[in-house]
Design a protein around this motif. Structure first.
Motif, PDB file in Angstrom:
ATOM      1  N   GLY A 280      23.745  -3.692  10.806  1.00  0.00           N
ATOM      2  CA  GLY A 280      24.768  -3.021  10.019  1.00  0.00           C
ATOM      3  C   GLY A 280      24.385  -2.899   8.557  1.00  0.00           C
ATOM      4  O   GLY A 280      25.253  -2.797   7.689  1.00  0.00           O
ATOM      5  N   ASN A 281      23.093  -2.899   8.288  1.00  0.00           N
ATOM      6  CA  ASN A 281      22.581  -2.877   6.921  1.00  0.00           C
ATOM      7  C   ASN A 281      21.921  -1.526   6.655  1.00  0.00           C
ATOM      8  O   ASN A 281      20.935  -1.158   7.292  1.00  0.00           O
ATOM      9  N   ASP A 282      22.476  -0.772   5.694  1.00  0.00           N
ATOM     10  CA  ASP A 282      21.877   0.511   5.322  1.00  0.00           C
ATOM     11  C   ASP A 282      21.256   0.454   3.930  1.00  0.00           C
ATOM     12  O   ASP A 282      21.004   1.483   3.308  1.00  0.00           O
ATOM     13  N   GLN A 283      20.975  -0.753   3.447  1.00  0.00           N
ATOM     14  CA  GLN A 283      20.434  -0.921   2.100  1.00  0.00           C
ATOM     15  C   GLN A 283      18.904  -0.952   2.143  1.00  0.00           C
ATOM     16  O   GLN A 283      18.283  -2.015   2.106  1.00  0.00           O
ATOM     17  N   TYR A 284      18.304   0.188   2.246  1.00  0.00           N
ATOM     18  CA  TYR A 284      16.849   0.270   2.274  1.00  0.00           C
ATOM     19  C   TYR A 284      16.372   1.342   1.296  1.00  0.00           C
ATOM     20  O   TYR A 284      17.054   2.327   1.034  1.00  0.00           O
ATOM     21  N   THR A 285      15.184   1.121   0.771  1.00  0.00           N
ATOM     22  CA  THR A 285      14.511   2.082  -0.097  1.00  0.00           C
ATOM     23  C   THR A 285      13.046   2.114   0.329  1.00  0.00           C
ATOM     24  O   THR A 285      12.384   1.070   0.354  1.00  0.00           O
ATOM     25  N   VAL A 286      12.545   3.293   0.676  1.00  0.00           N
ATOM     26  CA  VAL A 286      11.180   3.432   1.184  1.00  0.00           C
ATOM     27  C   VAL A 286      10.371   4.273   0.211  1.00  0.00           C
ATOM     28  O   VAL A 286      10.803   5.357  -0.195  1.00  0.00           O
ATOM     29  N   ARG A 287       9.177   3.768  -0.140  1.00  0.00           N
ATOM     30  CA  ARG A 287       8.308   4.490  -1.059  1.00  0.00           C
ATOM     31  C   ARG A 287       6.870   4.510  -0.544  1.00  0.00           C
ATOM     32  O   ARG A 287       6.351   3.498  -0.072  1.00  0.00           O
ATOM     33  N   TYR A 288       6.243   5.692  -0.645  1.00  0.00           N
ATOM     34  CA  TYR A 288       4.847   5.882  -0.265  1.00  0.00           C
ATOM     35  C   TYR A 288       4.047   6.291  -1.496  1.00  0.00           C
ATOM     36  O   TYR A 288       4.443   7.211  -2.221  1.00  0.00           O
ATOM     37  N   TYR A 289       2.907   5.626  -1.697  1.00  0.00           N
ATOM     38  CA  TYR A 289       2.105   5.852  -2.900  1.00  0.00           C
ATOM     39  C   TYR A 289       0.779   6.514  -2.531  1.00  0.00           C
ATOM     40  O   TYR A 289       0.011   6.001  -1.709  1.00  0.00           O
ATOM     41  N   ALA A 290       0.541   7.652  -3.151  1.00  0.00           N
ATOM     42  CA  ALA A 290      -0.604   8.499  -2.806  1.00  0.00           C
ATOM     43  C   ALA A 290      -1.933   7.775  -3.011  1.00  0.00           C
ATOM     44  O   ALA A 290      -2.212   7.276  -4.105  1.00  0.00           O
ATOM     45  N   GLY A 291      -2.729   7.733  -1.957  1.00  0.00           N
ATOM     46  CA  GLY A 291      -4.066   7.172  -2.047  1.00  0.00           C
ATOM     47  C   GLY A 291      -4.143   5.675  -2.188  1.00  0.00           C
ATOM     48  O   GLY A 291      -5.247   5.111  -2.266  1.00  0.00           O
ATOM     49  N   ALA A 292      -3.009   4.983  -2.240  1.00  0.00           N
ATOM     50  CA  ALA A 292      -3.025   3.530  -2.412  1.00  0.00           C
ATOM     51  C   ALA A 292      -3.473   2.862  -1.121  1.00  0.00           C
ATOM     52  O   ALA A 292      -3.167   3.320  -0.024  1.00  0.00           O
ATOM     53  N   ASP A 293      -4.174   1.746  -1.267  1.00  0.00           N
ATOM     54  CA  ASP A 293      -4.711   1.056  -0.104  1.00  0.00           C
ATOM     55  C   ASP A 293      -3.743  -0.006   0.401  1.00  0.00           C
ATOM     56  O   ASP A 293      -2.556  -0.011   0.058  1.00  0.00           O
ATOM     57  N   HIS A 294      -4.272  -0.942   1.172  1.00  0.00           N
ATOM     58  CA  HIS A 294      -3.439  -1.956   1.808  1.00  0.00           C
ATOM     59  C   HIS A 294      -2.682  -2.820   0.809  1.00  0.00           C
ATOM     60  O   HIS A 294      -1.562  -3.265   1.088  1.00  0.00           O
ATOM     61  N   GLY A 295      -3.254  -3.065  -0.360  1.00  0.00           N
ATOM     62  CA  GLY A 295      -2.593  -3.856  -1.390  1.00  0.00           C
ATOM     63  C   GLY A 295      -1.899  -3.001  -2.427  1.00  0.00           C
ATOM     64  O   GLY A 295      -1.618  -3.474  -3.538  1.00  0.00           O
ATOM     65  N   LEU A 296      -1.651  -1.721  -2.093  1.00  0.00           N
ATOM     66  CA  LEU A 296      -1.065  -0.738  -3.005  1.00  0.00           C
ATOM     67  C   LEU A 296      -1.904  -0.600  -4.270  1.00  0.00           C
ATOM     68  O   LEU A 296      -1.371  -0.461  -5.380  1.00  0.00           O
ATOM     69  N   ARG A 297      -3.217  -0.639  -4.089  1.00  0.00           N
ATOM     70  CA  ARG A 297      -4.142  -0.434  -5.200  1.00  0.00           C
ATOM     71  C   ARG A 297      -4.765   0.952  -5.114  1.00  0.00           C
ATOM     72  O   ARG A 297      -5.064   1.442  -4.028  1.00  0.00           O
ATOM     73  N   VAL A 298      -4.969   1.529  -6.269  1.00  0.00           N
ATOM     74  CA  VAL A 298      -5.679   2.793  -6.386  1.00  0.00           C
ATOM     75  C   VAL A 298      -6.873   2.542  -7.290  1.00  0.00           C
ATOM     76  O   VAL A 298      -6.692   2.123  -8.447  1.00  0.00           O
ATOM     77  N   ASP A 299      -8.070   2.754  -6.742  1.00  0.00           N
ATOM     78  CA  ASP A 299      -9.304   2.460  -7.480  1.00  0.00           C
ATOM     79  C   ASP A 299      -9.326   1.007  -7.952  1.00  0.00           C
ATOM     80  O   ASP A 299      -9.766   0.694  -9.071  1.00  0.00           O
ATOM     81  N   GLY A 300      -8.841   0.106  -7.104  1.00  0.00           N
ATOM     82  CA  GLY A 300      -8.907  -1.319  -7.387  1.00  0.00           C
ATOM     83  C   GLY A 300      -7.813  -1.857  -8.277  1.00  0.00           C
ATOM     84  O   GLY A 300      -7.769  -3.061  -8.537  1.00  0.00           O
ATOM     85  N   VAL A 301      -6.905  -1.009  -8.718  1.00  0.00           N
ATOM     86  CA  VAL A 301      -5.825  -1.445  -9.618  1.00  0.00           C
ATOM     87  C   VAL A 301      -4.484  -1.191  -8.943  1.00  0.00           C
ATOM     88  O   VAL A 301      -4.258  -0.115  -8.370  1.00  0.00           O
ATOM     89  N   VAL A 302      -3.578  -2.175  -9.025  1.00  0.00           N
ATOM     90  CA  VAL A 302      -2.257  -2.013  -8.421  1.00  0.00           C
ATOM     91  C   VAL A 302      -1.561  -0.799  -9.035  1.00  0.00           C
ATOM     92  O   VAL A 302      -1.552  -0.611 -10.255  1.00  0.00           O
ATOM     93  N   SER A 303      -1.000   0.041  -8.174  1.00  0.00           N
ATOM     94  CA  SER A 303      -0.356   1.273  -8.620  1.00  0.00           C
ATOM     95  C   SER A 303       0.703   1.001  -9.684  1.00  0.00           C
ATOM     96  O   SER A 303       1.637   0.219  -9.461  1.00  0.00           O
ATOM     97  N   ALA A 304       0.558   1.653 -10.819  1.00  0.00           N
ATOM     98  CA  ALA A 304       1.531   1.496 -11.901  1.00  0.00           C
ATOM     99  C   ALA A 304       2.894   2.043 -11.486  1.00  0.00           C
ATOM    100  O   ALA A 304       3.940   1.494 -11.866  1.00  0.00           O
ATOM    101  N   ASP A 305       2.899   3.115 -10.702  1.00  0.00           N
ATOM    102  CA  ASP A 305       4.170   3.669 -10.227  1.00  0.00           C
ATOM    103  C   ASP A 305       4.891   2.670  -9.333  1.00  0.00           C
ATOM    104  O   ASP A 305       6.124   2.537  -9.403  1.00  0.00           O
ATOM    105  N   PHE A 306       4.132   1.976  -8.511  1.00  0.00           N
ATOM    106  CA  PHE A 306       4.733   0.989  -7.625  1.00  0.00           C
ATOM    107  C   PHE A 306       5.408  -0.127  -8.417  1.00  0.00           C
ATOM    108  O   PHE A 306       6.567  -0.486  -8.157  1.00  0.00           O
ATOM    109  N   VAL A 307       4.717  -0.706  -9.383  1.00  0.00           N
ATOM    110  CA  VAL A 307       5.293  -1.800 -10.165  1.00  0.00           C
ATOM    111  C   VAL A 307       6.503  -1.295 -10.954  1.00  0.00           C
ATOM    112  O   VAL A 307       7.524  -1.989 -11.053  1.00  0.00           O
ATOM    113  N   ARG A 308       6.409  -0.088 -11.496  1.00  0.00           N
ATOM    114  CA  ARG A 308       7.554   0.499 -12.206  1.00  0.00           C
ATOM    115  C   ARG A 308       8.751   0.629 -11.279  1.00  0.00           C
ATOM    116  O   ARG A 308       9.888   0.228 -11.622  1.00  0.00           O
TER     117      ARG A 308
END
Length: 496
Positions: A280-308
């Protein structure tokens, strides 16, 4: 003789191909036919005033002790400097492998703290964690102690302390949220969702497809992943997180990188949403980050958009728990579903598989030893002329093929994990392995035909004396068993 050898070889290869096909499960991945469509390309959550931007505050760190049952670990707490009041907090739950605050989540913990969120990265407890043995429910209890410590820190709002789980940690976090309804929120990053065994098969399929391996190699996936592993353990391979997700009532942030081939990125979000709906829980937020890898890194750096996005989501709770758009970012793609793996019919016990190879190889060695001793001591082996050569060539061929197959599997595994392609290894190596296998069958056919020629000759005997009988029995049986084992792993398959 040439025609007989060719005919016998054909019969042998077909028989081995049939045996390999019927002895275990095939690999027929199910296509994903229900894609998840993002509602917006922008992943941003809230307006410009939604929480302090990352980098607003300087960050100070301190080390605290966390008492667990039977041991004490250390954890690093990162806090924004100069910010007072009841602040939200987050405890990080490690993925697979070792995890220390000196190396893990350094970027995420520091940047969230610079946006006004107190973060805590505990060292992973390792005395109860190994490759063979992991207890996710017990691990959830250990991380819950870190939650208690963070809640007790000055300036923390205990009701707004949540948990962040990445990869393997996303199997642990739902156990925590189900067992502790007072947790403020959960972030599931690169969540596998399905049991570890299913996720491993899914990842193997994706990696191998990216590497470009021949279709015949995929048969090994369910046969390797589906069996009980040699030496025991690995009970956690069938851990099912679904019951815990269906008891989760907290707001959940789901994050994936669209460059992550190891996770079912579409199926994962769909399953989490469906499981939360059961609660009964509808409190979800889903985000996909372009080109990010398994650790949400892009070119070895954690996605700034993700942390924001995560900092705004945490700071804005409870309003951001259902903020629009619910699903946003780069469009994810998933070709096949992660599905339950069938247990191999006859080779489901890894110890059995390993022992078969060891015993068969031992039989070859002992048989060769008996033959050699007989030849030295008695100046004769007891085998008819023309039999010793093909007999031991067959034995050598099976051993070389087994060795080549092991080398090939290790080589493509390295290429797959490094996201590399090498046609000489991937295609050429598989051709070489199969050529060795077929060559061994050719030699076996020569041996069988020569035995038949001796049998029908009344003046000749194929085997004289017990040393010769022992040699033929051990070398012949060991070679045959290894050939059948190679067939099981796909060396002789003919599209069957």
């Amino acid at each position: 003789m040439l025609f007989r050898t060719a005919a016998s070889t054909a019969v042998g290869v077909i028989a081995l191909a049939l045996a390999g096909a019927v002895m275990g499960p095939q690999w027929d991945p199910v296509p994903l036919t229900d894609p998840l469509v993002v509602q917006s390309e922008s992943t941003a959550i809230g307006g410009p005033s939604a929480g302090a931007p990352v980098g607003t505050y300087e960050v100070e760190t301190r080390i605290v002790d966390v008492a667990l049952d039977g041991t004490v670990i250390q954890a690093q707490i990162s806090s924004p400097v100069g910010l007072s009041g009841a602040l939200p907090g987050v405890v990080f739950v490690h993925g697979a492998g070792t995890g220390e605050f000196s190396r893990a989540f350094r970027g995420q913990a520091h940047e969230l703290a610079s946006a006004g969120i107190v973060t805590m990265v505990p060292n992973k407890r390792l005395d109860t964690y190994s490759t063979r043995h992991r207890d996710y429910e017990a691990m959830a209890g250990d991380y819950a102690r870190s939650v208690e410590v963070l809640r007790a820190q000055p300036g923390i709002d205990p009701s707004q302390v949540g948990v962040y789980g990445e990869s393997e940690g996303a199997w642990i976090v739902p156990v925590m949220t189900a067992n502790d309804p007072t947790l403020g929120f959960a972030a599931l990053i690169a969540a596998p969702v399905v049991p570890p065994r299913e996720q491993a098969a899914f990842a193997a399929d994706a990696y191998l497809r990216n590497t470009g391996v021949p279709s015949g190699v995929f048969r090994a996936i369910p046969r390797a992943v589906g069996m009980d592993f040699p030496g025991g353990g690995f009970e956690y391979a069938d851990f099912d997180v679904t019951p815990f997700q269906r008891r989760t009532m907290q707001p959940v942030f789901v994050g994936y990188g669209t460059g992550d081939a190891a996770m079912p990125t579409v199926q994962g979000a769909q399953q989490i949403i469906a499981d939360l709906a059961v609660a009964g829980n509808d409190q979800y937020t889903v985000r996909y980050y372009a080109g990010a890898d398994h650790g949400l890194r892009v070119d070895g750096v954690v996605s700034a958009d993700f942390v924001r996005d995560l900092s705004r989501w945490i700071s804005g709770l409870p309003a951001t728990a259902t903020a629009q758009p619910r699903i946003a970012g780069d469009q994810p793609h998933q070709t096949y579903l992660a599905v339950p793996i069938k247990t191999p019919r006859w080779f489901g016990d890894g110890n059995l598989v390993l022992n078969i190879v060891i015993v068969s190889a031992g039989a070859l060695v002992v048989g060769a030893g008996v033959w050699l001793v007989a030849r030295v001591r008695r100046r004769g082996t007891g085998l008819a002329e023309g039999l010793s050569g093909p007999l031991f060539a067959m034995a050598l061929g099976t051993v070389l093929t087994v060795g080549a197959l092991v080398w090939y599997l290790l080589a493509i595994t390295r290429l797959a994990l490094d996201y590399e392609q090498n046609a000489w290894v991937v295609q050429g190596g598989w051709v070489a392995v199969r050529a060795l296998g077929v060559g061994t069958v050719v030699v076996a056919a020569v041996l069988v035909n020569r035995l038949e020629d001796v049998r029908v000759d009344p003046e000749r005997r194929a085997v004289r004396g017990w040393p010769a009988r022992v040699t033929v029995a051990l070398v012949g049986t060991g070679s045959l068993v290894l050939l059948v084992t190679l067939a099981y792993w796909g060396v002789f398959q003919l599209g069957i």
